[in-house]
Scaffold this active site. Structure first.
Site, PDB file in Angstrom:
ATOM      1  N   GLU A  70     -10.376  -8.422  17.913  1.00 45.52           N
ATOM      2  CA  GLU A  70     -10.222  -8.777  16.074  1.00 45.52           C
ATOM      3  C   GLU A  70     -11.841  -7.784  16.067  1.00 45.52           C
ATOM      4  O   GLU A  70     -12.925  -7.820  16.334  1.00 45.52           O
ATOM      5  CB  GLU A  70     -10.198  -9.335  15.488  1.00 45.52           C
ATOM      6  CG  GLU A  70     -10.608  -8.826  14.277  1.00 45.52           C
ATOM      7  CD  GLU A  70      -9.950  -8.340  13.006  1.00 45.52           C
ATOM      8  OE1 GLU A  70      -8.530  -8.218  13.769  1.00 45.52           O
ATOM      9  OE2 GLU A  70     -10.380  -6.751  12.654  1.00 45.52           O
ATOM     10  N   ASP A 122       2.839  -4.406  10.125  1.00 46.86           N
ATOM     11  CA  ASP A 122       2.565  -2.613   9.497  1.00 46.86           C
ATOM     12  C   ASP A 122       3.100  -1.875  10.527  1.00 46.86           C
ATOM     13  O   ASP A 122       2.920  -0.864   9.655  1.00 46.86           O
ATOM     14  CB  ASP A 122       1.204  -3.124   8.188  1.00 46.86           C
ATOM     15  CG  ASP A 122       1.349  -3.390   6.941  1.00 46.86           C
ATOM     16  OD1 ASP A 122       2.281  -4.645   6.708  1.00 46.86           O
ATOM     17  OD2 ASP A 122       0.350  -3.056   7.098  1.00 46.86           O
ATOM     18  N   GLY A 163      -0.368   6.771  -8.162  1.00 46.49           N
ATOM     19  CA  GLY A 163       0.724   5.805  -7.398  1.00 46.49           C
ATOM     20  C   GLY A 163       1.075   4.773  -8.354  1.00 46.49           C
ATOM     21  O   GLY A 163       0.547   3.427  -9.078  1.00 46.49           O
ATOM     22  N   HIS A 192      14.990 -29.767 -15.412  1.00 43.41           N
ATOM     23  CA  HIS A 192      14.606 -29.733 -16.853  1.00 43.41           C
ATOM     24  C   HIS A 192      13.573 -30.101 -17.644  1.00 43.41           C
ATOM     25  O   HIS A 192      12.928 -31.654 -16.942  1.00 43.41           O
ATOM     26  CB  HIS A 192      16.867 -29.763 -17.629  1.00 43.41           C
ATOM     27  CG  HIS A 192      15.747 -29.455 -19.017  1.00 43.41           C
ATOM     28  ND1 HIS A 192      16.195 -28.256 -18.811  1.00 43.41           N
ATOM     29  CD2 HIS A 192      15.380 -30.828 -20.334  1.00 43.41           C
ATOM     30  CE1 HIS A 192      15.809 -28.171 -20.833  1.00 43.41           C
ATOM     31  NE2 HIS A 192      15.819 -29.237 -20.788  1.00 43.41           N
ATOM     32  N   GLU A 212       2.313   8.880 -11.713  1.00 41.35           N
ATOM     33  CA  GLU A 212       2.953   9.120 -10.424  1.00 41.35           C
ATOM     34  C   GLU A 212       4.173   9.615 -10.388  1.00 41.35           C
ATOM     35  O   GLU A 212       4.301  10.495 -11.257  1.00 41.35           O
ATOM     36  CB  GLU A 212       4.249   7.433 -11.143  1.00 41.35           C
ATOM     37  CG  GLU A 212       4.969   7.084 -10.414  1.00 41.35           C
ATOM     38  CD  GLU A 212       5.403   6.980  -8.934  1.00 41.35           C
ATOM     39  OE1 GLU A 212       3.803   6.414  -8.528  1.00 41.35           O
ATOM     40  OE2 GLU A 212       5.702   7.407  -7.831  1.00 41.35           O
ATOM     41  N   GLY A 246      -7.499 -10.128   9.053  1.00 41.41           N
ATOM     42  CA  GLY A 246      -6.968  -8.733   8.656  1.00 41.41           C
ATOM     43  C   GLY A 246      -7.193  -7.950   7.400  1.00 41.41           C
ATOM     44  O   GLY A 246      -7.481  -8.541   6.766  1.00 41.41           O
ATOM     45  N   TYR A 250       3.184  -0.486  -5.858  1.00 39.88           N
ATOM     46  CA  TYR A 250       2.661  -2.215  -5.819  1.00 39.88           C
ATOM     47  C   TYR A 250       0.883  -1.747  -5.943  1.00 39.88           C
ATOM     48  O   TYR A 250       0.681  -2.934  -7.094  1.00 39.88           O
ATOM     49  CB  TYR A 250       2.503  -3.245  -4.328  1.00 39.88           C
ATOM     50  CG  TYR A 250       3.770  -3.251  -3.785  1.00 39.88           C
ATOM     51  CD1 TYR A 250       4.426  -4.813  -3.932  1.00 39.88           C
ATOM     52  CD2 TYR A 250       4.682  -2.872  -3.349  1.00 39.88           C
ATOM     53  CE1 TYR A 250       5.457  -5.120  -3.670  1.00 39.88           C
ATOM     54  CE2 TYR A 250       5.879  -3.018  -2.897  1.00 39.88           C
ATOM     55  CZ  TYR A 250       6.602  -4.497  -3.204  1.00 39.88           C
ATOM     56  OH  TYR A 250       7.598  -5.348  -2.477  1.00 39.88           O
ATOM     57  N   ILE A 251       0.232  -1.856  -5.203  1.00 42.13           N
ATOM     58  CA  ILE A 251      -1.459  -1.769  -5.026  1.00 42.13           C
ATOM     59  C   ILE A 251      -1.743  -1.095  -6.826  1.00 42.13           C
ATOM     60  O   ILE A 251      -2.804  -1.914  -7.656  1.00 42.13           O
ATOM     61  CB  ILE A 251      -1.738  -1.031  -4.224  1.00 42.13           C
ATOM     62  CG1 ILE A 251      -1.795  -1.776  -3.233  1.00 42.13           C
ATOM     63  CG2 ILE A 251      -3.472  -0.914  -4.790  1.00 42.13           C
ATOM     64  CD1 ILE A 251      -2.382  -1.093  -1.725  1.00 42.13           C
TER      65      ILE A 251
END
Ligand code: FAD
Ligand code: NAD
Length: 468
Positions: free
Chosen positions: A35, A312, A183, A444, A206, A41, A186-187
């Protein structure tokens, strides 16, 4: 030059790589992980965890701000809220630090050797790592590429100065007064909403006609409504063309051909992430590609024998739990288990306000498979628990085959729905029919009863109303 050898070498200690290495080490396999940065990460250091910490802090602040404005139907008041974003970031960094230590501990306990530095392939079984103490060569019987992804840069808006990626946005020390987000994925929407709640004036640009275009309009409508309530300006069908000549605003071409300049302290570019396939010697391996990603099969094998790839770098959905599940799979295969990828679904959550949770197929995708489908929807407005939480926007929807009622997908939008997604995924993994969900006794009052009601509605049973 130092040299070592091992049975399994993992490149990258994100949620894909560290899970793979840990499981492999636990199975007694001689494992090394390389790493270049910190364990955990993107997800742990600059992604999932820090973003959710910021979103939570923003929710808390916003709640107090509403109370202070006398905007509480619960009758709660508060004095003027304050936010020390530098302190918030310190809190977030402490969480990240604890988890970094947790990952390092997991690797150590599994007897995985960690090499710190940047790895570069010499051939399919040999990697060179530039470490602080010199060049280290590692020879391995099998290799896992888990190098992850990086933010996409727009040629007209290179990162630097005012133009930032999510990494810099998650390290701001002050709430910007004007934030422009490019954009509405998500982010863009997770962080745009958080900064709007913290008091920034946020504009989202967007390119496509809708926010979160991967979801259907019913799922995104409650998010649109909330963005409007928060004063977030959303320009859809709009194109960011670059910085204005003065460099202090974003030049935008709107859908109707008008040109606008959006003044901004920061411009957050969040137009997707790209697999990290450069800088580590992919040329030496010449692996098959699937578009920009590394091509893998159902066992996460690349086109080169003994070389696996996970996370990814291998494609969509670019989500931490997919990377981890692939890491686990590869560790088992390397340990000798006969396994292939056979998960029924990879759930996805968008931590907007309200949250969107999706598992399995959306109605349109289910129809596209050619089967006749049933859908059932139940709104949170009919749910006692949602009303007591003061959060009644949204719904849960179930999609099933019309012939045998096999559940194909469960989606929803609503406050706190992320936590219900475990039940969605479990139902799909267990091959539930509508009757299974409808007949399961749900406690409930809980928001989860909405899932049961959605299944009942799909079956055409009348909705049961609980006494509040
Ligand atoms: P990564 O996490 O990117 O890890 C790859 C690691 O490999 C990195 O540490 C890198 O330094 C290292 N590396 C790369 N090349 C080399 C080399 N040559 N030598 C040595 N080391 C190397 N996903 C979710 O599921 N839920 C969320 O809520 C969520 N929120 C997110 C929020 C943000 C702001 C961002 C940016 C992402 C978010 N994601 C979320 C996505 C998630 O972070 C990724 O899907 C996940 O981290 C992918 O894991 P990975 O192991 O494939 O790669
Ligand atoms: P995204 O793919 O979610 O959204 C990108 C958005 O930008 C899209 O709506 C797209 O139409 C738009 N866009 C693309 N080019 C544009 C342009 N030139 N101008 C204006 N808009 C443009 O990407 P992201 O938000 O950057 O996130 C990257 C990935 O990280 C996600 O796909 C996801 O895999 C992961 N992520 C997941 C979570 C989560 O699980 N909660 C949170 C954050 C990130």
């Amino acid at each position: 030059m130092k040299a070592m050898s091992c049975k399994l070498l993992v490149i990258g200690a994100g949620p894909g790589g560290y899970v793979c290495a840990t499981r492999s080490g636990q199975r007694g396999i001689d494992t090394v992980i390389v790493e270049a940065k910190k364990p955990g990460g993107t997800c742990l250091n600059v992604g999932c965890i820090p973003s959710k910490a910021l979103i939570h802090a923003a929710d808390e602040y916003h709640k107090v701000a509403r109370f202070a404005a006398g905007d509480s139907p619960l009758g709660i008041g508060a004095s003027e809220p304050r936010i020390d974003l530098a302190r918030t970031m310190q809190w977030k960094d402490e969480i990240v630090g604890r988890l970094n230590g947790g990952v390092a501990g997991l690797l150590k306990n599994a007897s995985v050797k960690v090499v710190e530095g940047w790895a570069r392939f010499r051939d399919g079984k040999t990697v060179e790592v530039e470490t602080e103490t010199g060049l280290q060569t590692i020879h391995a019987e099998q290799v896992v590429i888990a190098t992850g992804s990086r933010p996409v840069e727009l040629p007209a808006l290179p990162f630097g100065g005012r133009v930032i990626s999510s990494t810099e946005a998650l390290a701001l020390r002050q709430v910007p007064s004007r934030l422009v987000v490019v954009g509405a994925g998500y982010i863009g929407l997770e962080l745009g909403t958080a900064f709007a709640k913290l008091g920034a004036h946020v504009t989202v640009v967007e390119a496509l006609p809708r926010i979160l275009p991967q979801y259907d309009a019913a799922l995104t409508r409650p998010v649109e409504v909330r963005l409007r309530q928060l004063g977030v300006e959303v320009l859809t069908g709009a194109k960011a063309t670059g910085l204005t000549p003065a460099g202090d605003a974003l030049a935008v071409e709107t859908g109707d051909g008008q040109h606008k300049a959006l003044a901004a302290d920061h411009i957050l570019v969040a137009v997707g992430r790209a697999p990290l396939t450069a800088g580590w010697g992919l040329e030496a391996l010449d692996l098959d590609r699937d578009g920009p990603f590394l091509r893998i099969d159902a066992r996460c094998r690349t086109s080169m024998r003994g070389v696996y790839a996970i996370g990814d770098v291998t494609g969509e959905p670019m989500l931490a739990h997919r990377a981890s599940a692939q890491g686990e799979l590869v560790a088992r295969i390397v340990a000798g288990d006969d396994r292939i990828w056979d998960s029924a679904c990879i759930p996805a959550i968008c931590f907007t306000d309200p949250e969107i949770a999706v598992a399995g197929l959306l109605p349109e995708a289910a129809r596209a498979t050619g089967v006749e489908i049933l859908t059932g929807l139940s709104p949170f407005q009919a749910n006692g628990r949602a009303l007591t939480l003061g959060e009644d926007a949204g719904f849960i929807r179930v999609v099933a085959r019309a012939d045998n009622h096999l559940v194909l997908g469960i989606q929803g939008v609503g406050a706190g729905i992320a936590e219900l997604s475990a039940g969605f995924a479990l139902a799909l993994e267990m091959g539930a029919r509508l009757e299974d969900i409808a007949a399961t006794v749900h406690a409930h009052p809980t928001q989860s009863e909405t899932l049961m009601e959605a299944a009942r509605n799909a079956l055409g049973h009348s909705q049961r109303h609980h006494a509040p």
